[in-house]
Scaffold this active site. Structure first.
Site, PDB file in Angstrom:
ATOM      1  N   GLU A  27       4.986  -0.703  -3.751  1.00  0.00           N
ATOM      2  CA  GLU A  27       5.276   0.584  -3.126  1.00  0.00           C
ATOM      3  C   GLU A  27       6.695   0.713  -2.577  1.00  0.00           C
ATOM      4  OE1 GLU A  27       2.139   2.063  -0.595  1.00  0.00           O
ATOM      5  OE2 GLU A  27       0.765   0.552  -1.357  1.00  0.00           O
TER       6      GLU A  27
ATOM      7  N   GLU B 257      -0.649  -9.443   1.766  1.00  0.00           N
ATOM      8  CA  GLU B 257      -1.292  -8.222   2.270  1.00  0.00           C
ATOM      9  C   GLU B 257      -2.778  -8.461   2.520  1.00  0.00           C
ATOM     10  OE1 GLU B 257      -1.775  -5.287  -0.807  1.00  0.00           O
ATOM     11  OE2 GLU B 257      -1.849  -3.648   0.630  1.00  0.00           O
TER      12      GLU B 257
HETATM   13  C1  RAM Z   1      -0.881   0.442   1.848  1.00  0.00           C
HETATM   14  C2  RAM Z   1       0.475  -0.036   2.215  1.00  0.00           C
HETATM   15  C3  RAM Z   1       0.691  -0.303   3.676  1.00  0.00           C
HETATM   16  C4  RAM Z   1      -0.295   0.355   4.574  1.00  0.00           C
HETATM   17  C5  RAM Z   1      -0.899   1.588   3.984  1.00  0.00           C
HETATM   18  C6  RAM Z   1      -1.939   2.251   4.865  1.00  0.00           C
HETATM   19  O1  RAM Z   1      -0.932   0.944   0.564  1.00  0.00           O
HETATM   20  O2  RAM Z   1       0.832  -1.138   1.442  1.00  0.00           O
HETATM   21  O3  RAM Z   1       0.785  -1.665   3.991  1.00  0.00           O
HETATM   22  O4  RAM Z   1       0.363   0.686   5.762  1.00  0.00           O
HETATM   23  O5  RAM Z   1      -1.420   1.400   2.718  1.00  0.00           O
END
Ligand code: RAM
Length: 872
Positions: A480, A763
């Site tokens: 992203e 993540e």
């Molecule tokens: C994900 C992003 C991010 C988060 C949002 C809500 O796609 O990677 O880390 O803040 O969503």
């Protein structure tokens, strides 16, 4: 010895092209004597040989945020400055010379934007965020069938006289490479990423040496970058406009005193060239046969090139580059692996951000490609972990002759550790270099302990920060690369320890102010990306989630705490108040924020495991989380208002805060201390944000402790609660449990990833599952690295008790389970170091001039001044 060092202008060591009329100055001090304080300082600023400002000796202990007040600054000049400081012992320290370069101070914009006049294609195949989150969307196999090509512009100019000084101001809607006579003069990925339609930065280059008398070629390649490129989670193009354009203004001063203005106008021509496409996420396709060799030199035949379209306007949003430009920090010679499937893969040794350079053999018309990924699968084969629309991360070269080719991409970069090679026979490691890029931010913190796993965790935190504090603070550097506000908010305290992020985050906050909606909302991603409507829900009036929009209060506050910058609070105060008013309009009579969509305690491990759907965590926790965040931000606002002398407002927030806290405890916590929703993170938020009535507190702590035990002594917290987890346990008398979680190696935990060989923060706690399966998550998300704050504070022993570390608490916990720890941090005052060793019982502390401290050691507390202290 008294020393003055690290001179900074606008919080950068050497700002280039800033256009503030009153930039600010700062420096740091060092002394080998205890209790050293600056009593006076003097600043002198020079342009060429002339002094343009001399403060004389001023009685003050100020060492930062001192605004320039000398003669009016001139555009495009290199200013030099020096500082002197006298301390309470009468010692004088003189600095070495520092410099900064001014941009277009007068904001005279006299040339024209040039473009092809044609729109770029938008190409949207998928608008379902769910499908993308579920990994159901694939990138196109042949992007060349749909993507547009970068555009080349050129023109020749004549310089008739001896040049005394020549400065170029350049910018683009898109990203550009500017060359003069075949030599590139521009920064990497200039003009970088900002909220383009409201704030676009230009770069300033000193081109005096290049413009000798005679003819010169000016050449530019313009690619989509963020402006029209396929950005964000959704991978949709044209988020800021449809047409790329470029602007150049060269101001020449001749030795005879005359001046001339050159730059972009109708006389430029354009063509397509060697780059068939080049996109930040898709990658680049370079077709050698189409290369326009010599296009930026004189004598090139451009008779077949087309006339550009020229236009004026939109200059009011221009600002000089306000952060240090991105740079190449490291070049790695990778290892070559041959996978069980027989693939040839480069291994950079760590998960980094950058690109692959190749200089080696090629064959005519045999395509060479480099596909980038963060993991190999459990069998050691290449696995592309980044899925979605336009996320190929693949660079391709089509050579037009057999021989040696040299190639590195120009307008793309990737987040990766592994590179799948195709099209090269018998590749040799020495033909490759992995170029690592970063945002040029100074490293300020170092933290090393007797525990190798913790050290690796710290390194991973740092590496993720390095890869994501690039242009804007991003969630991740591959999927992203978006400025998700919630991620930055939770990570801010750790960020300020590891690097000097002041100038960097100030720029981002400027965009946040500009992107604020009329009703006070703060978009979840800054710079805002329109295609995020497919995540928020199209037609939604609400674009702000609790914990994400709250970044507009929390991030400036964290910067104030770390850097004592009142300016940051002042600059953003109106934004904060407008945001708080918006939230106030959404909360119930009782002060609970129980309306709207929120990401909640995003990505709670147990819910993710059970459902695989991140939205489940949002739905399940959003109400408690939003209300808790409201109580938290009203509390922070009280403090901010007090710092700024806004007494009335402070009272207002105090009333709101009390109401929300009371209602929260009544509605969500039963009389026996149980949360309505029995989740670790909710207990953590309630306790950590002081929302639990005193009589329920002990019971509430017990429930939290039990939940952790029931979960096999593992955490089960999401994005917003995780920064409070260890600190809350620690403060509530559960130190041991806090350390159990920190040193835990079972999933989910921080060290689980370390045992799985992580080199960055993931993540998803279980990005690599215990059975070895590699999920298609992001392996480079700094958010969970927020645990750094706890480590530096309790293991390192470093805590700011007054903003900016003017007063420092040194309280390392030698019962943390480690033998020793060494922590150092370069604050705005200078370097702080804390070094302890359990066996010898030694604690060595050093604090910079102008600060003081309190030491908590061996059960005793001791007030100290600054300087070096050795305790046994
Ligand atoms: C994900 C992003 C991010 C988060 C949002 C809500 O796609 O990677 O880390 O803040 O969503």
């Amino acid at each position: 010895m008294y020393r003055i060092y690290d001179l900074q202008c606008n919080n950068m060591p050497f700002p280039q092209g800033i256009d503030d009329a009153k930039p600010t100055f700062s420096w740091k001090l060092d002394s080998d004597q205890q209790d050293t304080y600056q009593v006076s300082y003097r600043l002198r600023v020079y342009l060429e040989e002339c002094m343009v400002w001399d403060t004389g000796f001023i009685k003050s202990d100020k060492t930062f945020d001192i605004p320039y007040q000398g003669e009016k600054l001139k555009s495009g000049q290199l200013y030099f400055w020096e500082a002197e400081s006298i301390n309470n012992y009468g010692e004088k320290a003189s600095s070495t010379t520092a410099k900064w370069q001014t941009g277009n101070i007068e904001s005279r914009w006299l040339m024209k934007w040039i473009s092809t006049g044609e729109a770029r294609k938008e190409i949207v195949d998928c608008v379902s965020a769910e499908a993308i989150f579920a990994g159901a969307v694939k990138s196109l196999d042949k992007p060349e069938e749909v993507l547009d090509s970068p555009v080349y512009f050129r023109k020749e100019i004549g310089i008739e006289k001896e040049v005394k000084h020549a400065v170029a101001f350049a910018t683009a809607k898109g990203i550009y490479d500017l060359q003069i006579d075949g030599q590139s003069v521009s920064h990497l990925f200039a003009p970088e990423y900002t909220s383009y339609n409201k704030h676009l930065e230009y770069q300033t280059y000193d081109v005096t040496k290049l413009l000798t008398p005679g003819r010169h070629g000016i050449g530019v390649i313009l690619a989509d970058g963020w402006y029209t490129g396929k950005i964000g989670l959704m991978g949709v193009g044209n988020q800021y406009g449809e047409r790329n354009s470029f602007y150049l203004q060269i101001e020449v001063t001749y030795t005879d005193g005359t001046k001339e203005l050159l730059g972009t106008d109708e006389s430029f021509k354009w063509s397509y060239g060697g780059y068939r496409y080049s996109d930040l996420f898709v990658g680049e396709y370079y077709v050698q046969a189409k290369e326009l060799t010599g296009y930026s030199k004189t004598g090139f035949d451009d008779s077949s090139w087309k006339q550009v379209v020229a236009s004026v306007g939109g200059f009011d949003i221009l600002q000089g580059q306000s952060i240090t430009p991105a740079r190449v920090v490291k070049k790695i010679v990778p290892e070559i692996l041959c996978t069980p499937k027989g693939e040839v893969v480069l291994d950079a040794g760590a998960n980094i951000v950058g690109f692959t350079r190749y200089e080696g053999p090629c064959e005519e018309e045999v395509e060479i490609s480099f596909e980038h990924s963060e993991v190999l699968d459990q069998n050691g084969n290449f696995q592309q972990n980044i899925l979605g629309q336009h996320k190929n991360q693949k660079d391709r070269i089509l050579p037009n002759k057999t021989g040696i080719i040299t190639y590195k991409p120009k307008f793309t970069f990737h987040g990766f550790r592994y590179v799948l090679l195709e099209g090269i026979k018998d590749p040799k490691a020495e033909d490759f270099e992995i170029w690592v890029i970063d945002g040029g931010l100074e490293r300020t913190g170092s933290f090393v302990t007797s525990n190798e796993d913790i050290n690796q965790l710290q390194e991973n935190i740092y590496r993720s920060q390095q890869g994501n504090m690039l242009f804007v603070p991003t969630d991740c550097p591959q999927r992203e690369r978006a400025g998700w506000t919630g991620d930055m908010q939770v990570y801010a305290p750790t960020a300020t320890f590891n690097m000097d992020v002041l100038a960097f985050l100030k720029r981002w906050l400027k965009d946040m102010r500009l992107e604020q909606k009329m009703d006070g909302q703060i978009p979840n991603v800054i710079p805002a990306i329109d295609s995020n409507k497919y995540i928020d829900g199209e037609g939604q009036d609400e674009v702000s989630s609790a914990g994400w929009g709250d970044a507009c209060v929390i991030v400036p506050y964290r910067l104030y705490q770390a850097y004592q910058s009142k300016e940051v609070l002042k600059d953003n105060f109106q934004m904060m108040c407008r945001w708080m008013d918006y939230v106030e309009s959404k909360v119930s009579q009782e002060g609970l924020w129980d309306t709207g969509f929120h990401f909640g305690d995003w990505l709670i491990p147990s819910i993710m495991k059970a459902t695989g759907n991140p939205m489940e965590t949002a739905m399940k926790t959003k109400e408690e989380v939003a209300s808790a965040m409201y109580a938290y931000t009203t509390e922070i606002m009280i403090d901010i208002c007090n710092v700024l002398g806004e007494k009335k407002r402070a009272e207002h927030y105090l009333a709101l805060n009390q109401k929300t806290r009371t209602s929260f405890s009544i509605k969500y916590i039963s009389s026996d201390g149980r949360m309505r929703n029995d989740l670790q993170g909710l207990y953590v938020l309630a306790l950590g944000m002081r929302l639990v009535d005193e009589h329920k507190r002990q019971a509430c702590v017990r429930h939290l402790v039990n939940l952790v035990h029931e979960n096999d002594d593992c955490l089960d917290t999401g994005f917003l609660s995780v920064p409070f987890l260890l600190e809350t346990l620690y403060e509530e008398g559960e130190k041991e449990l806090a350390y159990t979680l920190l040193f835990q190696k079972k999933s989910p935990s921080w060290l689980y990833a370390v045992t799985k060989g992580a080199t960055t923060i993931w993540e998803n706690w279980e990005a690599i599952r215990p059975d070895g399966t590699r999920t298609n998550s992001s392996y480079n998300h700094f958010a969970f690295g927020c645990v750094g704050e706890f480590m530096y504070k309790h293991i390192g022993g470093l805590e700011a008790v007054e903003a900016g570390y003017r007063k420092i608490k040194i309280a390392p916990d030698i019962n943390c389970g480690l033998d020793w720890a060494k922590t150092s941090y370069v604050s705005r005052y200078g370097e702080i170091s804390i070094d302890w060793d359990k066996k010898s019982g030694k604690l060595e502390v050093k604090l910079p001039p102008n600060t003081s401290g309190e030491i908590w050691w061996n059960g005793k507390t001791m007030e100290i001044g600054n300087g070096r202290y050795l305790l046994k």
